[in-house]
Design a protein around this motif. Structure first.
Motif, mmCIF file in Angstrom:
data_model
loop_
_atom_site.group_PDB
_atom_site.id
_atom_site.type_symbol
_atom_site.label_atom_id
_atom_site.label_comp_id
_atom_site.label_asym_id
_atom_site.label_seq_id
_atom_site.Cartn_x
_atom_site.Cartn_y
_atom_site.Cartn_z
ATOM 1 N N GLU A 148 -43.587 -9.583 -2.687
ATOM 2 C CA GLU A 148 -44.471 -8.425 -2.831
ATOM 3 C C GLU A 148 -44.783 -7.804 -1.467
ATOM 4 O O GLU A 148 -44.822 -6.590 -1.320
ATOM 5 N N LEU A 149 -45.013 -8.645 -0.474
ATOM 6 C CA LEU A 149 -45.399 -8.162 0.845
ATOM 7 C C LEU A 149 -44.206 -7.717 1.686
ATOM 8 O O LEU A 149 -44.317 -6.796 2.489
ATOM 9 N N GLU A 150 -43.059 -8.393 1.515
ATOM 10 C CA GLU A 150 -41.856 -8.042 2.288
ATOM 11 C C GLU A 150 -40.615 -8.336 1.442
ATOM 12 O O GLU A 150 -40.070 -9.438 1.479
ATOM 13 N N PRO A 151 -40.162 -7.341 0.660
ATOM 14 C CA PRO A 151 -39.001 -7.555 -0.221
ATOM 15 C C PRO A 151 -37.699 -7.836 0.526
ATOM 16 O O PRO A 151 -36.750 -8.336 -0.070
ATOM 17 N N ARG A 152 -37.640 -7.558 1.819
ATOM 18 C CA ARG A 152 -36.419 -7.811 2.597
ATOM 19 C C ARG A 152 -36.352 -9.237 3.147
ATOM 20 O O ARG A 152 -35.420 -9.583 3.871
#
Length: 177
Positions: A148-152
């Protein structure tokens, strides 16, 4: 065909294999008292079930039901292991350096995870590396939160065998006593 006998054979082998799976999990996680106790029940059930089948080899259905109990026991044992989720996991999350402004490490700490942050060099530039310690019961929530915070994020997880030091030490020691 004795249905009562077939059900008994199935239940006995199902119970044996379910206990076998749980005992193996407890052994691997270092539960030195309960694992041997479970193994006593496990082997008693095993001998009982096997003797029932070996004494009735004239009926091949007994063997098929025995094997079916084995297969279902493994499946249920795996589900129980997933439900109990004993132990801890260590997740390495590798993030693009642009993530730094999110302060993901601090957000994860606020959710109760142990996080160590470092920096590295990847193929496409600088990276933020987070080493995150979590109880296995929280594993899926951790992955969801990171995504959710960093999809990468690139994530790898493994189960640590030995944990010493840090703020998690007290929690780990309580489990081993």
């Amino acid at each position: 065909m004795d249905i009562k006998m077939l059900v008994t054979i199935f239940v006995i082998n199902f119970s044996y294999i379910t206990l076998n799976t749980i005992r193996f999990m407890l052994t691997m996680k270092g539960y030195r008292v309960i694992a041997p106790l479970v193994s006593m029940a496990e082997i008693t059930i095993y001998v009982l079930g096997l003797s029932m089948v070996l004494n009735r080899l004239d009926n091949p259905i007994n063997l098929v039901v025995y094997a079916l109990g084995y297969a279902v026991g493994i499946s249920v044992g795996i589900k129980i292991e997933d439900y109990l989720a004993l132990g801890y996991i260590m997740v390495t999350a590798i993030l693009p350096s642009s993530t730094e402004q999110l302060n993901l490490a601090e957000m994860l700490r606020e959710h109760g995870y142990g996080v160590t942050q470092s920096f590295g060099q990847g193929r496409e530039g600088e990276r933020i590396i987070l080493e995150i310690l979590s109880p296995r019961k929280n594993e899926r929530n951790l992955y969801k939160l990171i995504n959710e915070l960093e999809p990468r994020a690139f994530m790898i997880s493994y189960e640590p065998k030995y944990i010493s030091g840090g703020f998690w030490t007290k929690k780990v020691r309580k489990r081993n006593t």
